[in-house]
Design a protein around this motif. Structure first.
Motif, mmCIF file in Angstrom:
data_model
loop_
_atom_site.group_PDB
_atom_site.id
_atom_site.type_symbol
_atom_site.label_atom_id
_atom_site.label_comp_id
_atom_site.label_asym_id
_atom_site.label_seq_id
_atom_site.Cartn_x
_atom_site.Cartn_y
_atom_site.Cartn_z
ATOM 1 N N ASP A 176 0.850 -1.187 0.000
ATOM 2 C CA ASP A 176 0.000 0.000 0.000
ATOM 3 C C ASP A 176 0.886 1.238 0.000
ATOM 4 N N ARG A 177 0.619 2.098 -0.934
ATOM 5 C CA ARG A 177 1.389 3.343 -1.008
ATOM 6 C C ARG A 177 0.716 4.400 -0.152
ATOM 7 N N ILE A 178 1.536 5.126 0.525
ATOM 8 C CA ILE A 178 1.034 6.205 1.370
ATOM 9 C C ILE A 178 1.216 7.497 0.603
ATOM 10 N N GLY A 179 0.116 8.139 0.296
ATOM 11 C CA GLY A 179 0.150 9.384 -0.448
ATOM 12 C C GLY A 179 0.123 10.592 0.460
ATOM 13 N N ILE A 180 0.149 11.743 -0.144
ATOM 14 C CA ILE A 180 0.151 12.998 0.609
ATOM 15 C C ILE A 180 -1.153 13.182 1.380
ATOM 16 N N ALA A 181 -2.269 12.691 0.836
ATOM 17 C CA ALA A 181 -3.550 12.815 1.529
ATOM 18 C C ALA A 181 -3.545 12.035 2.844
ATOM 19 N N GLU A 182 -2.933 10.857 2.842
ATOM 20 C CA GLU A 182 -2.859 10.058 4.060
ATOM 21 C C GLU A 182 -1.939 10.698 5.100
ATOM 22 N N VAL A 183 -0.868 11.303 4.641
ATOM 23 C CA VAL A 183 0.059 11.974 5.564
ATOM 24 C C VAL A 183 -0.635 13.176 6.202
ATOM 25 N N ILE A 184 -1.315 13.967 5.403
ATOM 26 C CA ILE A 184 -2.041 15.125 5.937
ATOM 27 C C ILE A 184 -3.123 14.667 6.903
ATOM 28 N N ARG A 185 -3.811 13.605 6.559
ATOM 29 C CA ARG A 185 -4.862 13.071 7.427
ATOM 30 C C ARG A 185 -4.281 12.632 8.769
ATOM 31 N N PHE A 186 -3.142 11.958 8.741
ATOM 32 C CA PHE A 186 -2.497 11.523 9.987
ATOM 33 C C PHE A 186 -2.098 12.724 10.838
ATOM 34 N N ILE A 187 -1.563 13.762 10.214
ATOM 35 C CA ILE A 187 -1.183 14.973 10.939
ATOM 36 C C ILE A 187 -2.412 15.628 11.562
ATOM 37 N N LEU A 188 -3.528 15.641 10.829
ATOM 38 C CA LEU A 188 -4.767 16.202 11.373
ATOM 39 C C LEU A 188 -5.274 15.386 12.557
ATOM 40 N N GLU A 189 -5.148 14.077 12.498
ATOM 41 C CA GLU A 189 -5.549 13.229 13.623
ATOM 42 C C GLU A 189 -4.706 13.546 14.855
ATOM 43 N N LEU B 247 -17.314 13.417 15.140
ATOM 44 C CA LEU B 247 -17.328 13.616 16.587
ATOM 45 C C LEU B 247 -15.946 14.038 17.106
ATOM 46 N N ILE B 248 -14.911 13.338 16.679
ATOM 47 C CA ILE B 248 -13.568 13.631 17.191
ATOM 48 C C ILE B 248 -13.019 14.928 16.603
ATOM 49 N N MET B 249 -13.087 15.065 15.289
ATOM 50 C CA MET B 249 -12.547 16.274 14.656
ATOM 51 C C MET B 249 -13.372 17.506 15.032
ATOM 52 N N GLY B 250 -14.666 17.341 15.119
ATOM 53 C CA GLY B 250 -15.522 18.452 15.534
ATOM 54 C C GLY B 250 -15.254 18.870 16.965
ATOM 55 N N SER B 251 -14.996 17.900 17.829
ATOM 56 C CA SER B 251 -14.662 18.219 19.218
ATOM 57 C C SER B 251 -13.362 19.013 19.306
ATOM 58 N N ALA B 252 -12.399 18.649 18.490
ATOM 59 C CA ALA B 252 -11.128 19.375 18.498
ATOM 60 C C ALA B 252 -11.322 20.811 17.994
ATOM 61 N N ALA B 253 -12.111 20.972 16.931
ATOM 62 C CA ALA B 253 -12.373 22.329 16.432
ATOM 63 C C ALA B 253 -13.148 23.143 17.469
ATOM 64 N N LEU B 254 -14.121 22.513 18.113
ATOM 65 C CA LEU B 254 -14.884 23.196 19.156
ATOM 66 C C LEU B 254 -13.993 23.559 20.341
ATOM 67 N N ALA C 133 -9.752 27.212 14.928
ATOM 68 C CA ALA C 133 -10.911 26.317 14.872
ATOM 69 C C ALA C 133 -11.439 26.184 13.453
ATOM 70 N N VAL C 134 -11.567 27.291 12.747
ATOM 71 C CA VAL C 134 -12.114 27.262 11.388
ATOM 72 C C VAL C 134 -11.135 26.598 10.421
ATOM 73 N N VAL C 135 -9.866 26.957 10.504
ATOM 74 C CA VAL C 135 -8.872 26.367 9.598
ATOM 75 C C VAL C 135 -8.785 24.857 9.825
ATOM 76 N N PHE C 136 -8.736 24.445 11.082
ATOM 77 C CA PHE C 136 -8.671 23.019 11.373
ATOM 78 C C PHE C 136 -9.956 22.318 10.930
ATOM 79 N N GLY C 137 -11.104 22.917 11.213
ATOM 80 C CA GLY C 137 -12.373 22.305 10.830
ATOM 81 C C GLY C 137 -12.500 22.118 9.327
ATOM 82 N N VAL C 138 -12.104 23.113 8.560
ATOM 83 C CA VAL C 138 -12.177 23.011 7.095
ATOM 84 C C VAL C 138 -11.180 21.959 6.589
ATOM 85 N N ALA C 139 -9.966 21.985 7.124
ATOM 86 C CA ALA C 139 -8.956 21.003 6.696
ATOM 87 C C ALA C 139 -9.407 19.580 7.037
#
Length: 120
Positions: free
Chosen positions: A10-23, A82-89, A100-106
């Motif tokens: 499985d190749r890890i692309g830039i979308a997966e890396v960004i997603r992991f950083i957001l998590e 639930l998790i991402m929304g809680s972090a933005a909140l 909050a807005v930048v993280f929520g949109v990302a």
């Protein structure tokens, strides 16, 4: 003689890396919120540890690629919101509406991209 089939890794692309950083950012955000939003010498320390641990547990049980409990796409999306929304909140409650807005949109864009890949 048995024939071995090779599977492509499985190749890890830039979308997966960004997603992991957001998590990771979501979990850290919940810890910061737990520490700063509550008074007292012990409650804030307990919430600083317990809040991200609870979010990590939810993610590991229901949303991770190796989730213990398999959910359909709707259930996975609900846990992620639930998790991402809680972090933005949490950032909003800490008086940081831009974060909050930048993280929520990302997080929303990353979730849509990931969801489309899963539904393929």
């Amino acid at each position: 003689m048995t024939q071995q089939t090779e599977t492509a890794p499985d190749r890890i692309g830039i979308a997966e890396v960004i997603r992991f950083i957001l998590e990771l950012f979501a979990f850290v955000s919940l810890g910061i919120w737990g520490f700063l939003a509550w008074p007292g010498p012990w409650l804030n320390v307990v919430l600083c540890v317990a809040t991200p641990l609870f979010a990590i547990l939810l993610w590991a049980l229901f949303r991770s690629p190796r989730a213990v409990v398999r959910l359909d796409a709707f259930g996975k999306a609900l846990i992620e919101i639930l998790i991402m929304g809680s972090a933005a909140l949490a950032w909003l409650m800490l008086g940081q509406p831009i974060v909050a807005v930048v993280f929520g949109v990302a997080a929303a864009v990353s979730g849509v991209i990931s969801g489309r890949k899963e539904l393929r």
